[in-house]
Scaffold this motif. Structure first.
Motif, PDB file in Angstrom:
ATOM      1  N   LEU A 131      10.297 -45.527 -25.636  1.00 41.33           N
ATOM      2  CA  LEU A 131       9.050 -44.769 -25.609  1.00 41.33           C
ATOM      3  C   LEU A 131       8.526 -44.573 -24.183  1.00 41.33           C
ATOM      4  O   LEU A 131       7.910 -43.548 -23.877  1.00 41.33           O
ATOM      5  CB  LEU A 131       7.988 -45.479 -26.449  1.00 41.33           C
ATOM      6  CG  LEU A 131       8.189 -45.460 -27.966  1.00 41.33           C
ATOM      7  CD1 LEU A 131       7.158 -46.354 -28.641  1.00 41.33           C
ATOM      8  CD2 LEU A 131       8.089 -44.039 -28.502  1.00 41.33           C
ATOM      9  N   ASP A 133      10.332 -44.402 -21.416  1.00 46.69           N
ATOM     10  CA  ASP A 133      11.275 -43.744 -20.515  1.00 46.69           C
ATOM     11  C   ASP A 133      10.622 -42.512 -19.896  1.00 46.69           C
ATOM     12  O   ASP A 133      10.118 -41.642 -20.619  1.00 46.69           O
ATOM     13  CB  ASP A 133      12.540 -43.336 -21.279  1.00 46.69           C
ATOM     14  CG  ASP A 133      13.627 -42.841 -20.347  1.00 46.69           C
ATOM     15  OD1 ASP A 133      13.497 -41.718 -19.820  1.00 46.69           O
ATOM     16  OD2 ASP A 133      14.612 -43.570 -20.163  1.00 46.69           O
ATOM     17  N   ASN A 135      11.792 -39.918 -18.528  1.00 47.48           N
ATOM     18  CA  ASN A 135      12.503 -38.649 -18.713  1.00 47.48           C
ATOM     19  C   ASN A 135      12.640 -38.227 -20.167  1.00 47.48           C
ATOM     20  O   ASN A 135      12.599 -37.040 -20.473  1.00 47.48           O
ATOM     21  CB  ASN A 135      13.894 -38.745 -18.075  1.00 47.48           C
ATOM     22  CG  ASN A 135      13.841 -39.030 -16.587  1.00 47.48           C
ATOM     23  OD1 ASN A 135      13.071 -38.413 -15.863  1.00 47.48           O
ATOM     24  ND2 ASN A 135      14.641 -39.980 -16.130  1.00 47.48           N
ATOM     25  N   PHE A 136      12.792 -39.198 -21.054  1.00 50.95           N
ATOM     26  CA  PHE A 136      13.053 -38.862 -22.452  1.00 50.95           C
ATOM     27  C   PHE A 136      12.102 -39.574 -23.412  1.00 50.95           C
ATOM     28  O   PHE A 136      12.311 -39.535 -24.630  1.00 50.95           O
ATOM     29  CB  PHE A 136      14.504 -39.229 -22.821  1.00 50.95           C
ATOM     30  CG  PHE A 136      15.523 -38.664 -21.892  1.00 50.95           C
ATOM     31  CD1 PHE A 136      15.892 -37.329 -21.972  1.00 50.95           C
ATOM     32  CD2 PHE A 136      16.105 -39.458 -20.914  1.00 50.95           C
ATOM     33  CE1 PHE A 136      16.833 -36.801 -21.101  1.00 50.95           C
ATOM     34  CE2 PHE A 136      17.049 -38.939 -20.047  1.00 50.95           C
ATOM     35  CZ  PHE A 136      17.414 -37.604 -20.141  1.00 50.95           C
ATOM     36  N   GLY A 137      11.074 -40.230 -22.899  1.00 46.61           N
ATOM     37  CA  GLY A 137      10.180 -41.006 -23.735  1.00 46.61           C
ATOM     38  C   GLY A 137       9.030 -40.213 -24.315  1.00 46.61           C
ATOM     39  O   GLY A 137       9.062 -38.974 -24.386  1.00 46.61           O
ATOM     40  N   LEU A 138       7.994 -40.944 -24.710  1.00 45.83           N
ATOM     41  CA  LEU A 138       6.844 -40.340 -25.369  1.00 45.83           C
ATOM     42  C   LEU A 138       6.105 -39.381 -24.443  1.00 45.83           C
ATOM     43  O   LEU A 138       5.679 -38.305 -24.863  1.00 45.83           O
ATOM     44  CB  LEU A 138       5.898 -41.446 -25.848  1.00 45.83           C
ATOM     45  CG  LEU A 138       4.690 -41.004 -26.682  1.00 45.83           C
ATOM     46  CD1 LEU A 138       5.151 -40.363 -27.982  1.00 45.83           C
ATOM     47  CD2 LEU A 138       3.795 -42.204 -26.973  1.00 45.83           C
ATOM     48  N   ALA A 140       7.272 -37.633 -21.871  1.00 43.60           N
ATOM     49  CA  ALA A 140       8.026 -36.400 -21.662  1.00 43.60           C
ATOM     50  C   ALA A 140       8.006 -35.519 -22.904  1.00 43.60           C
ATOM     51  O   ALA A 140       7.926 -34.284 -22.815  1.00 43.60           O
ATOM     52  CB  ALA A 140       9.465 -36.738 -21.281  1.00 43.60           C
ATOM     53  N   GLY A 141       8.058 -36.148 -24.080  1.00 45.19           N
ATOM     54  CA  GLY A 141       8.047 -35.369 -25.314  1.00 45.19           C
ATOM     55  C   GLY A 141       6.727 -34.676 -25.563  1.00 45.19           C
ATOM     56  O   GLY A 141       6.693 -33.531 -26.022  1.00 45.19           O
ATOM     57  N   LEU A 142       5.636 -35.367 -25.253  1.00 41.43           N
ATOM     58  CA  LEU A 142       4.303 -34.792 -25.446  1.00 41.43           C
ATOM     59  C   LEU A 142       3.815 -34.029 -24.215  1.00 41.43           C
ATOM     60  O   LEU A 142       2.725 -33.456 -24.255  1.00 41.43           O
ATOM     61  CB  LEU A 142       3.300 -35.899 -25.785  1.00 41.43           C
ATOM     62  CG  LEU A 142       3.566 -36.680 -27.076  1.00 41.43           C
ATOM     63  CD1 LEU A 142       2.539 -37.786 -27.248  1.00 41.43           C
ATOM     64  CD2 LEU A 142       3.540 -35.746 -28.287  1.00 41.43           C
ATOM     65  N   LYS A 143       4.623 -34.069 -23.145  1.00 42.98           N
ATOM     66  CA  LYS A 143       4.270 -33.402 -21.882  1.00 42.98           C
ATOM     67  C   LYS A 143       2.932 -33.893 -21.331  1.00 42.98           C
ATOM     68  O   LYS A 143       2.082 -33.109 -20.906  1.00 42.98           O
ATOM     69  CB  LYS A 143       4.268 -31.883 -22.059  1.00 42.98           C
ATOM     70  CG  LYS A 143       5.616 -31.312 -22.499  1.00 42.98           C
ATOM     71  CD  LYS A 143       5.602 -29.815 -22.515  1.00 42.98           C
ATOM     72  CE  LYS A 143       6.929 -29.271 -23.045  1.00 42.98           C
ATOM     73  NZ  LYS A 143       8.103 -29.746 -22.263  1.00 42.98           N
ATOM     74  N   SER A 148       4.154 -40.304 -18.368  1.00 40.92           N
ATOM     75  CA  SER A 148       5.511 -40.080 -17.850  1.00 40.92           C
ATOM     76  C   SER A 148       5.783 -40.856 -16.570  1.00 40.92           C
ATOM     77  O   SER A 148       6.686 -40.512 -15.815  1.00 40.92           O
ATOM     78  CB  SER A 148       5.727 -38.583 -17.601  1.00 40.92           C
ATOM     79  OG  SER A 148       5.581 -37.844 -18.793  1.00 40.92           O
TER      80      SER A 148
END
Length: 300
Positions: A131, A133, A135-138, A140-143, A148
């Motif tokens: 979560l 991370d 680059n690929f965690g929460l 980054a996913g939610l921008k 981040s």
């Protein structure tokens, strides 16, 4: 049978009572005392974990006590202990007091709060590592730029993440302890306070907190001693990094024993952990006074 005749049930003779504790004593000696004696003996040897064990006197102790990394590991261990206690204790008291109410929804919330304690620390660490991370965690996913960050790559952030996860996992357990303690407080104290016009906040600080004295000592003892054994979560999450920012004494013991194959120094660190834990537990018990043992059992 005794309820119909009016006579109390027969009691076991006093001569039999000591024998009833024999099974527990055997388990304690076999799984606690003997391993501790073995670890203490290993601290005076040289062993790689596979080959022959060679007595080496104080060599392992000299290596550990002269290592400049030991004071740092001790400092990080005590820092994790102090900060996690300062975070967990007030939140646990508030949640425990809240869950001690009679409303049905509070019981449901109590079950939900208890879920983190049922999860494996290693599994929790893996989940949070994914979560967080950058680059690929929460984040980054939610921008969300704030989420981040390199949470596990910066010393201060990594330490804060460890404290947060430890508190998230163990606050439910201590809340349960405080819930039991609050439920043992006589209701007459609150009724008398209400007659005197005391509000809920005044009742909390004048009745609830003083009555939870021994429960706080019990919970604090479990927190302090338990914080000395934090290993799996930190190992999976940060491996003691970045640098040595989260390298606690238990992790240092693992790295010396199982990664460097230095079982002698690792055993010496294990003995140090036991001595530190025993000293802290005795100090906390001294704070409770002579009647702490009985009051702790009543509180739980």
């Amino acid at each position: 049978m005794s309820s119909h005749t009016g006579h109390p049930p027969p009691r076991a003779p006093r001569s039999i009572l000591p024998w009833l504790a024999t099974p527990a004593l055997v388990v304690f000696v076999g799984f606690a005392v003997l391993p501790l004696v073995g670890v203490f003996a290993l601290s005076f040897t040289t062993w790689d974990g596979i080959g022959a064990i060679h007595p080496s006197g104080l060599t392992s102790w000299r290596a550990v006590l002269s290592d400049p990394g030991l004071p740092h590991a001790l400092w990080v261990t005590f820092l994790v202990m102090a900060v996690s206690w300062a975070v967990q204790t007030p939140l646990s008291i508030l949640l425990g007091t809240f869950m001690a109410g009679r409303q049905r929804y509070r019981a449901v919330l109590g079950v939900v709060y208890f879920i983190p304690l049922m999860l494996s620390s290693a599994a929790i660490a893996i989940a949070y590592k994914a979560l967080l991370d950058p680059n690929f965690g929460l984040g980054a996913g939610l921008k969300i730029q704030t989420l981040s960050q390199d949470w596990l790559g910066r010393p201060g952030l990594a330490f804060g993440v460890v404290i947060f996860i430890v508190s998230w996992q163990f606050i439910p357990f201590h809340s349960l302890i405080y819930q039991g303690g609050v439920q043992q407080i006589p209701k007459s104290l609150y009724e008398a306070a209400q007659l005197d016009g005391a509000g809920r906040i005044r009742q909390f600080f004048s009745i609830t907190l003083p009555q939870l004295k021994y429960t706080i000592i019990t919970s604090s003892t479990l927190m302090v001693v338990g914080s000395l054994t934090f290993f799996d979560l930190i190992f999976v999450l940060t491996e003691g990094g970045p640098g040595d920012a989260t390298r606690v004494l238990a992790l240092d013991m693992y790295k010396r024993g199982f990664q460097a194959s230095l079982m002698g120094p690792a055993s010496a660190i294990a003995v140090i952990l036991v001595l530190v834990g025993l000293t802290l537990a005795l100090l906390l018990r001294r704070l409770g006074g002579r009647d702490a043992g009985a009051s702790q059992l009543e509180g739980v």
